[in-house]
Design an enzyme around this catalytic site. Sequence first.
Site, PDB file in Angstrom:
ATOM      1  N   TYR A 165      -3.580  -1.626  -4.079  1.00  0.00           N
ATOM      2  CA  TYR A 165      -3.942  -0.434  -4.853  1.00  0.00           C
ATOM      3  C   TYR A 165      -5.449  -0.464  -5.084  1.00  0.00           C
ATOM      4  O   TYR A 165      -5.959  -1.274  -5.869  1.00  0.00           O
ATOM      5  CB  TYR A 165      -3.231  -0.413  -6.200  1.00  0.00           C
ATOM      6  CG  TYR A 165      -1.750  -0.107  -6.158  1.00  0.00           C
ATOM      7  CD1 TYR A 165      -1.142   0.397  -5.012  1.00  0.00           C
ATOM      8  CD2 TYR A 165      -0.956  -0.326  -7.279  1.00  0.00           C
ATOM      9  CE1 TYR A 165       0.218   0.669  -4.992  1.00  0.00           C
ATOM     10  CE2 TYR A 165       0.410  -0.049  -7.263  1.00  0.00           C
ATOM     11  CZ  TYR A 165       0.982   0.448  -6.121  1.00  0.00           C
ATOM     12  OH  TYR A 165       2.336   0.723  -6.102  1.00  0.00           O
ATOM     13  N   PRO A 207       8.330   9.835 -10.804  1.00  0.00           N
ATOM     14  CA  PRO A 207       9.403  10.253 -11.723  1.00  0.00           C
ATOM     15  C   PRO A 207       9.307  11.705 -12.172  1.00  0.00           C
ATOM     16  O   PRO A 207      10.293  12.251 -12.662  1.00  0.00           O
ATOM     17  CB  PRO A 207       9.228   9.301 -12.914  1.00  0.00           C
ATOM     18  CG  PRO A 207       7.784   8.937 -12.889  1.00  0.00           C
ATOM     19  CD  PRO A 207       7.429   8.839 -11.424  1.00  0.00           C
ATOM     20  N   LEU A 208       8.136  12.302 -12.003  1.00  0.00           N
ATOM     21  CA  LEU A 208       7.983  13.711 -12.375  1.00  0.00           C
ATOM     22  C   LEU A 208       7.883  14.605 -11.150  1.00  0.00           C
ATOM     23  O   LEU A 208       7.553  15.783 -11.251  1.00  0.00           O
ATOM     24  CB  LEU A 208       6.772  13.899 -13.290  1.00  0.00           C
ATOM     25  CG  LEU A 208       6.888  13.127 -14.618  1.00  0.00           C
ATOM     26  CD1 LEU A 208       5.621  13.266 -15.428  1.00  0.00           C
ATOM     27  CD2 LEU A 208       8.090  13.618 -15.421  1.00  0.00           C
ATOM     28  N   GLY A 209       8.167  14.013  -9.981  1.00  0.00           N
ATOM     29  CA  GLY A 209       8.413  14.797  -8.788  1.00  0.00           C
ATOM     30  C   GLY A 209       7.244  15.461  -8.120  1.00  0.00           C
ATOM     31  O   GLY A 209       7.438  16.262  -7.212  1.00  0.00           O
ATOM     32  N   PRO A 232       3.872  16.988  -1.464  1.00  0.00           N
ATOM     33  CA  PRO A 232       3.937  18.460  -1.420  1.00  0.00           C
ATOM     34  C   PRO A 232       5.345  19.035  -1.422  1.00  0.00           C
ATOM     35  O   PRO A 232       5.561  20.137  -1.922  1.00  0.00           O
ATOM     36  CB  PRO A 232       3.202  18.790  -0.109  1.00  0.00           C
ATOM     37  CG  PRO A 232       2.313  17.629   0.140  1.00  0.00           C
ATOM     38  CD  PRO A 232       3.063  16.433  -0.376  1.00  0.00           C
TER      39      PRO A 232
END
Length: 322
Positions: free
Chosen positions: A73, A230-232, A236
């Site tokens: 990362y 987790p919030l999708g 895209p």
Amino acid sequence: MSATETADTTAGRRQPGGASTLAGHRVARIGFGVMQLAEHRPGRPAVTAEAATAILRAAVDSGINHLDTAEFYGTRAANANDLIRAALHPYPDDLVLATKVGAERDAANALLPAQRPEQLRASVEANLARLGVERLAVVNLRRLDAAPGIIAEGDQRVDLDSQLAELVALRDAGKIDGIGLSNVSAAQLRHALPAGIACVQNSHSPVDRASEPVLDLCREHDIAWVPFCPLGSAFPQWPKVADLPAVRTAAAALGVTPVQVGIAWHLAHYADTLLIAGTADPAHLAENIAAGEVRLDAETLAAIDAIGAIGAIDAIDSGAVV
């Protein structure tokens, strides 16, 4: 018996979202993903070292004690592990560091597969050295069989058994406490169970339910579930959970934000879900932490459950172990 604890304090500190266990460590169910602090996304300003230090310290001071990181990362010169060490070393006794292996940065900082057993071992050693620790709480093996992300090809297509054998050897040597899996199918998780799996990290949200069979297996074996995206909204093809009418309606009724409803849905969906949402914004951090207090009734949960799913990794759930 579930690994989830009913109490939500450790050493006098409140644990956001309540408490569960990860590889034998007691952790807050709302943790923190460090990737966003280390990787510069187009259209967003780079996070300064000072800002990263401030947000990491704020997260830990708030009771978060589970940090998700990886040596890859960021860049080879400066990565997420550097930020963690600069901000928090010497670490609090209850801080749980979970890292990921299976990829690496080349000299030009391009992300490449690193799936071979000797590469997994080298990555574990690099994480240990960079973080300044002798033992890691969890090492997640990121499989590269399918999207999202880079795909393994050629000699990087390594059988799961060889990878698990290397990680088990590292665990036996006291380098790591627990082995996790990431981006895997139910068949792969089932195959890996004899090795002892502490957690699974797959993409999962109200708009991406393709990993439900994997989650069902985690429920059956009391394995911690650590959803990414987790919030999708990271890719895209996935709409933002916070933009969905059912989520916005619930938020308005409860007087909370749509993001908080999305987080609360995860916490209610499985008792051993551990969230690792990351942010560089102190206000967003506070919003995420406060979501641990949000409770959704059965009607609201059913409305969000009804949103449906789109396929993401079901193509690798054919039963083959690669």
